[in-house]
Design an enzyme around this catalytic site. Structure first.
Site, PDB file in Angstrom:
ATOM      1  NE  ARG A 231       7.305 -10.357  -3.474  1.00 54.08           N
ATOM      2  CZ  ARG A 231       6.158 -10.791  -3.910  1.00 54.08           C
ATOM      3  NH1 ARG A 231       5.894 -12.075  -3.917  1.00 54.08           N
ATOM      4  NH2 ARG A 231       5.262  -9.945  -4.343  1.00 54.08           N
TER       5      ARG A 231
ATOM      6  NE  ARG B 256      10.056   1.466 -13.570  1.00 56.83           N
ATOM      7  CZ  ARG B 256      10.117   0.923 -12.359  1.00 56.83           C
ATOM      8  NH1 ARG B 256       9.457  -0.194 -12.097  1.00 56.83           N
ATOM      9  NH2 ARG B 256      10.822   1.485 -11.410  1.00 56.83           N
TER      10      ARG B 256
ATOM     11  CG  ASP C  38       4.763  -1.842 -12.652  1.00 57.58           C
ATOM     12  OD1 ASP C  38       5.683  -2.594 -12.340  1.00 57.58           O
ATOM     13  OD2 ASP C  38       4.058  -1.243 -11.806  1.00 57.58           O
TER      14      ASP C  38
ATOM     15  CB  ALA D 195      11.072  -2.894   6.955  1.00 51.86           C
TER      16      ALA D 195
ATOM     17  CG  HIS E 220       4.432  -2.858  -8.080  1.00 51.43           C
ATOM     18  ND1 HIS E 220       5.024  -2.353  -9.211  1.00 51.43           N
ATOM     19  CD2 HIS E 220       5.255  -2.505  -7.062  1.00 51.43           C
ATOM     20  CE1 HIS E 220       6.135  -1.729  -8.889  1.00 51.43           C
ATOM     21  NE2 HIS E 220       6.302  -1.810  -7.588  1.00 51.43           N
TER      22      HIS E 220
ATOM     23  CG  ASN F 263       6.932  -2.531  -3.320  1.00 49.02           C
ATOM     24  OD1 ASN F 263       5.842  -2.639  -3.877  1.00 49.02           O
ATOM     25  ND2 ASN F 263       7.971  -1.921  -3.862  1.00 49.02           N
TER      26      ASN F 263
HETATM   27  P1  NAD Z   1      13.195   4.261   2.962  1.00 46.93           P
HETATM   28  O1  NAD Z   1      13.811   3.250   3.844  1.00 46.93           O
HETATM   29  O2  NAD Z   1      14.061   5.321   2.348  1.00 46.93           O
HETATM   30  O3  NAD Z   1      12.028   4.999   3.749  1.00 46.93           O
HETATM   31  C1  NAD Z   1      11.134   4.353   4.599  1.00 46.93           C
HETATM   32  C2  NAD Z   1      10.726   5.349   5.663  1.00 46.93           C
HETATM   33  O4  NAD Z   1       9.705   4.755   6.453  1.00 46.93           O
HETATM   34  C3  NAD Z   1      11.872   5.763   6.586  1.00 46.93           C
HETATM   35  O5  NAD Z   1      11.995   7.168   6.611  1.00 46.93           O
HETATM   36  C4  NAD Z   1      11.436   5.192   7.952  1.00 46.93           C
HETATM   37  O6  NAD Z   1      11.858   5.993   9.034  1.00 46.93           O
HETATM   38  C5  NAD Z   1       9.916   5.200   7.789  1.00 46.93           C
HETATM   39  N1  NAD Z   1       9.219   4.298   8.712  1.00 46.93           N
HETATM   40  C6  NAD Z   1       9.481   2.991   8.982  1.00 46.93           C
HETATM   41  N2  NAD Z   1       8.583   2.529   9.887  1.00 46.93           N
HETATM   42  C7  NAD Z   1       7.745   3.542  10.170  1.00 46.93           C
HETATM   43  C8  NAD Z   1       6.619   3.677  11.012  1.00 46.93           C
HETATM   44  N3  NAD Z   1       6.185   2.665  11.759  1.00 46.93           N
HETATM   45  N4  NAD Z   1       5.999   4.860  11.059  1.00 46.93           N
HETATM   46  C9  NAD Z   1       6.429   5.907  10.320  1.00 46.93           C
HETATM   47  N5  NAD Z   1       7.494   5.838   9.502  1.00 46.93           N
HETATM   48  C10 NAD Z   1       8.132   4.671   9.433  1.00 46.93           C
HETATM   49  O7  NAD Z   1      12.433   3.461   1.813  1.00 46.93           O
HETATM   50  P2  NAD Z   1      11.977   4.033   0.397  1.00 46.93           P
HETATM   51  O8  NAD Z   1      13.058   3.803  -0.599  1.00 46.93           O
HETATM   52  O9  NAD Z   1      11.419   5.407   0.579  1.00 46.93           O
HETATM   53  O10 NAD Z   1      10.804   3.015   0.038  1.00 46.93           O
HETATM   54  C11 NAD Z   1       9.594   3.043   0.756  1.00 46.93           C
HETATM   55  C12 NAD Z   1       8.688   1.938   0.244  1.00 46.93           C
HETATM   56  O11 NAD Z   1       8.259   2.231  -1.090  1.00 46.93           O
HETATM   57  C13 NAD Z   1       9.394   0.558   0.167  1.00 46.93           C
HETATM   58  O12 NAD Z   1       8.492  -0.428   0.610  1.00 46.93           O
HETATM   59  C14 NAD Z   1       9.643   0.396  -1.327  1.00 46.93           C
HETATM   60  O13 NAD Z   1       9.725  -0.957  -1.695  1.00 46.93           O
HETATM   61  C15 NAD Z   1       8.404   1.070  -1.871  1.00 46.93           C
HETATM   62  N6  NAD Z   1       8.451   1.422  -3.296  1.00 46.93           N
HETATM   63  C16 NAD Z   1       7.305   1.240  -3.988  1.00 46.93           C
HETATM   64  C17 NAD Z   1       7.256   1.504  -5.334  1.00 46.93           C
HETATM   65  C18 NAD Z   1       5.975   1.269  -6.077  1.00 46.93           C
HETATM   66  O14 NAD Z   1       5.924   1.278  -7.317  1.00 46.93           O
HETATM   67  N7  NAD Z   1       4.883   1.063  -5.361  1.00 46.93           N
HETATM   68  C19 NAD Z   1       8.397   1.978  -6.012  1.00 46.93           C
HETATM   69  C20 NAD Z   1       9.557   2.189  -5.256  1.00 46.93           C
HETATM   70  C21 NAD Z   1       9.577   1.888  -3.897  1.00 46.93           C
END
Ligand code: NAD
Length: 315
Positions: free
Chosen positions: A91, A154, A151, A83, A178, A123
């Site tokens: 948070r 970047r 990071d 989510a 992060h 995250n």
């Molecule tokens: P998003 O909402 O587009 O995608 C999330 C997906 O997870 C959706 O397709 C949803 O159906 C699926 N999902 C939710 N619960 C699930 C479950 N129990 N089983 C299987 N699938 C499930 O979100 P996003 O923009 O793709 O971001 C995903 C994550 O990546 C977020 O937590 C975001 O903060 C993180 N993120 C991390 C970084 C990093 O540097 N680590 C960078 C950008 C985003």
């Protein structure tokens, strides 16, 4: 000759996951890619769409919409599911919610008999990587978080732009959480073997305050992008492909990832962004930089914030 091929299972095909899948097949990194998501229709559609691009890829990848049983033969499970923070949600609320989601996901993956490596991007990534390690009982080497890979990218990109040098010649790391408490390791930042502190002396136009501003732009980059387009996904997706290559091709590459500390940098029992040697077995070792006192203090603060945030959920 063995007919064994590399299999990656991607859990979560939202913006980050589907960008990762796209970048992965464009670089021909794995022979098999399985997509798993709660949103079956979206994931199935992605598998169809990506398959239609295979004739243009550098090498064939077999892609299908699957389920957790496909993890049994997987070398790598990449988790981008979860989510996002909703308005009014703290948070910690997000930590609780995603930790619960992760418990369910990890249990399903373990039930398949999975024996590969976990790579986590959701995250708050450092805390959720800890959750995967704890729920799975896997050795720490086989649980990796994307940590500060993005990071650091970047940071290198902006330093390359500032000094007008190819970013691949910039060696500099962002370490720590992060998130808001991450820090630049200026004491070990160099371009082509020459310290950044020396580069800054070479021209009047270069100024220390520009570098300080440059780091703030690294730290707050996600906020700036989210303000404009709602989410960030291409950069992290390419970073995850870089990590996938380092793992599947046994590269022994040094990449900043979220790794479990057992005394390195003077801390333990935390997953946090540090440079580490990554290969087919996961994390071979953590590279310990000789931090100066200010950097040590900031790193300790970052550790403390992570531990405090996850304490109510994971301890
Ligand atoms: P998003 O909402 O587009 O995608 C999330 C997906 O997870 C959706 O397709 C949803 O159906 C699926 N999902 C939710 N619960 C699930 C479950 N129990 N089983 C299987 N699938 C499930 O979100 P996003 O923009 O793709 O971001 C995903 C994550 O990546 C977020 O937590 C975001 O903060 C993180 N993120 C991390 C970084 C990093 O540097 N680590 C960078 C950008 C985003």
């Amino acid at each position: 000759m063995s007919d064994r091929v590399n299999r990656v299972v991607l859990v979560g095909t939202g913006a980050v996951g589907s960008s990762y899948a796209f970048a992965l097949i464009n670089q021909g990194v794995t022979e098999e890619l399985v997509l798993v998501d709660l949103n079956k229709a979206k994931s199935e559609g992605d598998a169809m769409d990506l398959n239609h691009g295979i004739p243009f890829a550098p090498s064939p990848t077999k892609i299908w919409f699957g389920d957790y049983s496909d993890c049994q033969d997987a070398d790598l499970v990449v988790i981008c599911a979860g989510a996002n923070q909703k308005p009014g949600e703290t948070r910690l609320d997000l930590v609780e919610k995603n930790t619960r989601i992760f418990k369910g996901i990890v249990d399903e993956i373990l039930a398949s008999g999975f024996k590969g490596i976990f790579l986590v991007a959701t995250n708050p990534v450092d805390i959720l990587t800890y959750a995967v390690w704890k729920f799975s009982g896997f050795p720490k080497e086989r649980v990796i978080g994307s940590g500060t890979i993005l990071d650091t990218a970047r940071f290198r990109y902006l330093l390359g732009e500032y000094f007008k040098v190819d970013t691949r010649n910039v060696h500099a790391y962002i370490i720590g959480e992060h998130g808001d408490t991450e820090l630049p390791v200026w004491s070990h930042a160099d371009i082509a073997g020459r310290k950044i502190s020396d580069w800054i002396e070479t021209k009047d136009e270069y100024k220390q305050e520009h570098l300080e501003e440059l780091f703030l732009n690294v730290r707050d980059a996600a906020y700036h992008i989210i303000e404009r387009k709602g989410a960030t996904f291409y950069g992290i997706a390419m970073g995850l492909v870089r990590l996938t290559k380092a793992i599947l091709q046994n590269e022994n590459s040094v990449i900043t990832v979220s790794a479990y500390l057992t005394g390195e940098y003077g801390h333990e029992d935390v997953f946090i962004g540090v440079p580490a040697v990554v290969n087919r077995k996961g994390i071979r070792e953590i590279v310990q930089l000789d931090l100066n006192d200010t950097e040590k203090e900031k790193f300790a603060h970052s550790v403390a914030v992570l531990k405090k945030t996850m304490e109510p959920v994971l301890k």
